[in-house]
Enzyme design. Sequence first.
Site, PDB file in Angstrom:
ATOM      1  N   GLN A 104      40.852  38.694  48.797  1.00 36.77           N
ATOM      2  CA  GLN A 104      39.588  38.819  48.220  1.00 36.77           C
ATOM      3  C   GLN A 104      38.444  39.130  49.601  1.00 36.77           C
ATOM      4  O   GLN A 104      38.600  38.433  50.371  1.00 36.77           O
ATOM      5  CB  GLN A 104      38.914  37.587  47.436  1.00 36.77           C
ATOM      6  CG  GLN A 104      37.528  38.159  46.911  1.00 36.77           C
ATOM      7  CD  GLN A 104      37.054  36.797  46.274  1.00 36.77           C
ATOM      8  OE1 GLN A 104      36.519  35.934  46.993  1.00 36.77           O
ATOM      9  NE2 GLN A 104      37.028  36.700  44.882  1.00 36.77           N
ATOM     10  N   TYR A 183      27.285  36.355  46.043  1.00 39.29           N
ATOM     11  CA  TYR A 183      27.200  36.879  47.541  1.00 39.29           C
ATOM     12  C   TYR A 183      26.642  38.394  47.555  1.00 39.29           C
ATOM     13  O   TYR A 183      25.808  38.692  46.519  1.00 39.29           O
ATOM     14  CB  TYR A 183      28.935  36.693  47.720  1.00 39.29           C
ATOM     15  CG  TYR A 183      28.987  35.227  47.867  1.00 39.29           C
ATOM     16  CD1 TYR A 183      28.612  34.259  48.661  1.00 39.29           C
ATOM     17  CD2 TYR A 183      30.030  35.033  46.766  1.00 39.29           C
ATOM     18  CE1 TYR A 183      28.928  32.875  48.692  1.00 39.29           C
ATOM     19  CE2 TYR A 183      30.608  33.330  46.744  1.00 39.29           C
ATOM     20  CZ  TYR A 183      29.903  32.433  47.672  1.00 39.29           C
ATOM     21  OH  TYR A 183      30.310  31.439  47.704  1.00 39.29           O
ATOM     22  N   ARG A 230      35.805  42.049  41.297  1.00 39.71           N
ATOM     23  CA  ARG A 230      35.476  40.720  40.674  1.00 39.71           C
ATOM     24  C   ARG A 230      34.038  40.805  40.425  1.00 39.71           C
ATOM     25  O   ARG A 230      33.187  40.982  41.203  1.00 39.71           O
ATOM     26  CB  ARG A 230      35.960  39.651  41.513  1.00 39.71           C
ATOM     27  CG  ARG A 230      35.594  38.274  40.738  1.00 39.71           C
ATOM     28  CD  ARG A 230      36.217  37.073  41.391  1.00 39.71           C
ATOM     29  NE  ARG A 230      36.965  35.795  40.781  1.00 39.71           N
ATOM     30  CZ  ARG A 230      36.879  34.753  40.995  1.00 39.71           C
ATOM     31  NH1 ARG A 230      36.002  34.331  42.149  1.00 39.71           N
ATOM     32  NH2 ARG A 230      37.338  33.924  40.353  1.00 39.71           N
TER      33      ARG A 230
END
Length: 378
Positions: A104, A183, A230
């Site tokens: 990721q 984020y 994601r």
Amino acid sequence: MTQNTSGSRLFEATRLGPLPLANRLVMAPLTRNRAAADGVPTPLMATYYAQRATAGLIIAEATTPSAVGQTYANIPALYTDAHVAGWRRVTDGVRDAGGRMFVQLQHGGRVGHPDTGGAVPVAPSAVALPEHIHTADGPRPSVVPRELTVEEIRATVADFAAAARRAVDAGFEGVEVHAANGYLLHQFLAKNTNLRTDEYGGTVENRIRFVVEVVTAVAEAIGPERVGVRISPGVGVNGIEEGDTEELYPALVAALAEREPAYLHVVFADPEQPLFQEIRKLWPGALIANPALGWGGPLPADGGRAAGERLLAAGADLISLGRSFLANPDLVGRMRAGAPLNAVREQYLMYTGGAAGYTDYPTLDGDAEAKSATSVTI
């Protein structure tokens, strides 16, 4: 008493594009803070991931594509040759154990601190995280991030593409672009963190632009079949308030689908939720669903198996589990046999470094005394 559950669809062999997978269980990315201070993965990390190689797919923990994107201390990175070499030891160990592995890529945006990354964090707008942030020296008040210029946005897109190329060099099968959990990419999506008035702010079309540009650049760098994304619709972690979730995600998913990445990974997926059902209809490729298992509380006794089965029945292709894999290196075998599962140890052990609570969870054929001290029965 154990119950044989080997007939479950969770244990079927399947494919993720060209990649064969031994089962439909995915180890979700979990921040564990075991990298060296400079972001180089450690031998202990290689042991940890190799222990869990029976997962159909491992998605390695959040890894920063640039120094300014660092979130917390001892987070792994992928922007130097040393990072590539460190990750290569990890992927070699997983491959030798028969596993498959993505990584990721995560830029923290405002979720960062000068004491950790060495610079003032950057974000779509100068809006501070409304809580303290953990640093190597303990919790610190968050700082107001610096708003990215358009030129810096383009440079950040290039950083993601470069990190993706390094990931392939490091032996990963592909990368997951982290557009969730508050984020940087999620900050561009949300109304309360994106106050821009240029082409990256305001309308839904503008707020999804940065995410789409990152995914496009990464797909062009390493091929769309090596790329996942994601998302976390409606999840308010790290102070996020999207404002128009029901409008935002159909537009984002439709735009991403045109880039044909290998998968979409939905956090805290609920098969009864209309938005999840709409995402499944809109998304033409593989869908990884991460069930909501009550974060902050104890795991269900079955580790999420029943929730995963419901999501498969609702159209998911793969099921990602985090804490269950953390506490059970042999989770696939335990679930297949209906065997007892290890309980997750105290939460602080997730982030303190060292083997405790990391590589010392017992397997079914391990030490019986250790097992009895850390197990619950299904």
